[in-house]
Design an enzyme around this catalytic site. Structure first.
Site, PDB file in Angstrom:
ATOM      1  N   HIS A   1       9.679   1.855   1.513  1.00  0.00           N
ATOM      2  CA  HIS A   1       9.245   1.721   0.196  1.00  0.00           C
ATOM      3  C   HIS A   1       9.225   3.153  -0.556  1.00  0.00           C
ATOM      4  O   HIS A   1       8.951   3.123  -1.813  1.00  0.00           O
ATOM      5  CB  HIS A   1       7.644   1.165  -0.032  1.00  0.00           C
TER       6      HIS A   1
HETATM    7  C1  UD1 Z   1       1.630   3.315  -2.911  1.00  0.00           C
HETATM    8  C2  UD1 Z   1       1.203   4.599  -2.557  1.00  0.00           C
HETATM    9  C3  UD1 Z   1       1.846   4.847  -1.450  1.00  0.00           C
HETATM   10  C4  UD1 Z   1       1.747   3.917  -0.159  1.00  0.00           C
HETATM   11  C5  UD1 Z   1       1.850   2.664  -0.760  1.00  0.00           C
HETATM   12  C6  UD1 Z   1       1.899   1.590   0.532  1.00  0.00           C
HETATM   13  C7  UD1 Z   1       0.718   6.249  -4.436  1.00  0.00           C
HETATM   14  C8  UD1 Z   1       1.358   7.281  -5.123  1.00  0.00           C
HETATM   15  N1  UD1 Z   1       1.608   5.634  -3.444  1.00  0.00           N
HETATM   16  O1  UD1 Z   1       2.848   3.199  -3.461  1.00  0.00           O
HETATM   17  O2  UD1 Z   1       1.174   6.104  -0.813  1.00  0.00           O
HETATM   18  O3  UD1 Z   1       2.408   4.360   1.003  1.00  0.00           O
HETATM   19  O4  UD1 Z   1       1.312   2.351  -1.795  1.00  0.00           O
HETATM   20  O5  UD1 Z   1       2.069   0.155  -0.183  1.00  0.00           O
HETATM   21  O6  UD1 Z   1      -0.460   6.084  -4.455  1.00  0.00           O
HETATM   22  N2  UD1 Z   1       2.877  -4.187  -6.982  1.00  0.00           N
HETATM   23  C9  UD1 Z   1       2.766  -5.431  -6.620  1.00  0.00           C
HETATM   24  N3  UD1 Z   1       1.644  -5.830  -6.081  1.00  0.00           N
HETATM   25  C10 UD1 Z   1       0.591  -5.115  -5.544  1.00  0.00           C
HETATM   26  C11 UD1 Z   1       0.838  -3.633  -5.797  1.00  0.00           C
HETATM   27  C12 UD1 Z   1       1.738  -3.241  -6.348  1.00  0.00           C
HETATM   28  O7  UD1 Z   1       3.694  -6.176  -6.923  1.00  0.00           O
HETATM   29  O8  UD1 Z   1      -0.626  -5.467  -5.082  1.00  0.00           O
HETATM   30  C13 UD1 Z   1       4.047  -3.575  -7.493  1.00  0.00           C
HETATM   31  C14 UD1 Z   1       3.956  -2.688  -8.583  1.00  0.00           C
HETATM   32  O9  UD1 Z   1       3.708  -3.563  -9.686  1.00  0.00           O
HETATM   33  C15 UD1 Z   1       4.893  -1.321  -8.585  1.00  0.00           C
HETATM   34  C16 UD1 Z   1       5.244  -1.448  -7.172  1.00  0.00           C
HETATM   35  O10 UD1 Z   1       4.734  -2.671  -6.542  1.00  0.00           O
HETATM   36  O11 UD1 Z   1       6.024  -2.054  -9.199  1.00  0.00           O
HETATM   37  C17 UD1 Z   1       4.957  -0.377  -6.516  1.00  0.00           C
HETATM   38  O12 UD1 Z   1       3.286   0.027  -6.533  1.00  0.00           O
HETATM   39  P1  UD1 Z   1       2.643   1.204  -6.749  1.00  0.00           P
HETATM   40  O13 UD1 Z   1       0.835   1.053  -6.516  1.00  0.00           O
HETATM   41  O14 UD1 Z   1       2.838   1.810  -7.956  1.00  0.00           O
HETATM   42  O15 UD1 Z   1       2.930   2.061  -5.639  1.00  0.00           O
HETATM   43  P2  UD1 Z   1       3.565   2.068  -4.163  1.00  0.00           P
HETATM   44  O16 UD1 Z   1       4.965   2.272  -4.156  1.00  0.00           O
HETATM   45  O17 UD1 Z   1       2.904   0.537  -3.458  1.00  0.00           O
END
Ligand code: UD1
Length: 366
Positions: free
Chosen positions: A210
């Site tokens: 990820h």
């Molecule tokens: C975040 C954390 C990372 C952790 C990871 C585990 C930060 C900087 N990063 O990264 O340390 O290892 O989580 O998962 O805090 N999304 C969904 N559903 C959700 C949550 C997110 O679809 O419930 C999508 C968001 O819209 C986005 C993507 O997933 O497009 C990434 O989510 P985001 O919270 O921005 O960061 P992670 O890459 O998950």
């Protein structure tokens, strides 16, 4: 009575906060005077990324949900800071306790400290030295304003000493993520794909990816997937796909033999898969801790780690993000030449008890 705000925002926070809640409940049942509020920032909001962990790990429903949702790093940071500040302006607690290194960790610690609330950081002091990772910035900023550090390793203690943190602020307690693993081991259960794919112990791999460096560029993601498909000797590979990775996988639209994409799994099902895997290929930090304790070979697709003990003591090896490094490492694993590994000090399932005992005396004295 003293009250603690427990901050949880994203998937890797939930397993770190759960044992602290258990230990706080036990202390209250013994007549202790610590109470808590669970504050969910809403950084992760899906059932698969958030709700299922609350249910499986027995975390009480959040007292407050800041509902920040998706956004850029700055949007999430700002949204969480404004929303948590509003909560605190109505009613402060005696301590803000943050865990890990996600955006929610940093945002809440800043909001609390600016309103003169002390901050405790569980998993404080770890450093990758990689400034391209948002998590490294979150760690350094959080630790620069933390009052009390609960650490997982001697390396973390050394990093904090080097940054000028005083001895009496550092408490080497072990690893709350491992508390959860130890507690949940008897409850682990096979996911649907275990039966569908007729998986057998030691006869499949687990992959998670990820990190932006691996998944945001389509060609890099494709090269890694090809190397994984080629190096795993025809064994099934199970890949629970993080939402961030899913977007690019859809764009790539490439099916590969033996590579099975599944939705993100709950805690109990994911760790069942890990426990019986031949090996795990990942760019996560937390998973390298779980594989270390379970004694499962782990190949980390990063150029650095903030958890060096998973390599020096555990079963983890840094392979890097260059896909050409993966096949030779997998060949060693397939040939049965992987190190056995041991368990780092204090990763014994009792970290949260130590944290709560320490908090009882710190808050009684403050
Ligand atoms: C975040 C954390 C990372 C952790 C990871 C585990 C930060 C900087 N990063 O990264 O340390 O290892 O989580 O998962 O805090 N999304 C969904 N559903 C959700 C949550 C997110 O679809 O419930 C999508 C968001 O819209 C986005 C993507 O997933 O497009 C990434 O989510 P985001 O919270 O921005 O960061 P992670 O890459 O998950």
């Amino acid at each position: 009575m003293r009250r603690i705000d427990l901050i949880a925002g994203a998937r890797p926070n939930f397993m770190k906060i759960a044992p602290i809640i258990d230990a706080l409940n036990e202390a209250a049942n013994r007549g202790g005077d610590l109470r808590y509020r669970v504050i969910h920032t809403g950084q992760h909001y899906d059932r698969a990324m958030s709700g299922s962990f609350f249910e499986e790990l027995g975390i009480p429903s959040p007292d407050i949900n800041l509902e920040v949702g998706s956004g850029t790093q700055a949007e999430q940071t700002a949204g969480i800071m404004v929303a948590y500040e509003n909560v605190l302006l109505k009613e402060k607690s005696d301590l803000c306790l943050v865990v890990g290194d996600v955006t929610s960790t940093m945002a809440c610690s800043i909001a609390a400290r600016k309103l003169e609330m002390p901050v405790a950081h569980v998993e404080g002091g770890i450093r990758s030295g990689d400034w391209t990772m948002p998590e490294e910035i979150n760690r350094v900023v959080t630790d620069s304003i933390t009052n009390w550090f609960f650490t997982t390793s001697e390396t973390a203690n050394e990093n904090l000493h080097r940054a000028g943190v005083a001895d009496e602020q550092i408490f080497f307690v072990g690893n709350t993520m491992i508390d959860t693993l130890v507690k949940q081991l008897p409850r682990l259960r096979p996911p649907a794909c275990w039966h569908e794919l007729k998986l057998e112990p030691g006869m499949y791999f687990v992959v998670t990816l990820h990190r932006p460096a691996n998944v945001d560029g389509e060609q890099q993601l494709l090269r890694l997937l090809q190397a994984i498909a080629q190096g795993t000797g025809g064994l099934p590979v199970i890949f629970p796909v993080h939402p961030r990775t899913a977007k690019n996988l859809r764009a790539l639209d490439r099916k590969m033999p033996h590579l099975n994409y599944v939705h993100p799994l709950g805690y109990l099902e994911f760790n069942y898969l890990v426990k019986y895997a031949k090996g795990v290929i990942t760019d996560s930090g937390g998973i390298t801790e779980e594989t270390t304790v379970l004694g499962i070979p782990c190949l980390t697709l990063r150029d650095n780690t903030e958890r060096p003990e998973t390599i020096t003591i555990g079963t983890n090896e840094l392979i890097g993000t260059d896909s050409s490094k993966l096949p030779p490492a997998l060949a060693r694993l397939m040939a049965g030449q992987w190190k056995k590994g041991g368990i780092p000090p204090l990763w014994d399932g009792k970290a949260a008890e130590r944290i709560v005992r320490t908090l009882e005396s710190l808050l009684a004295a403050s």
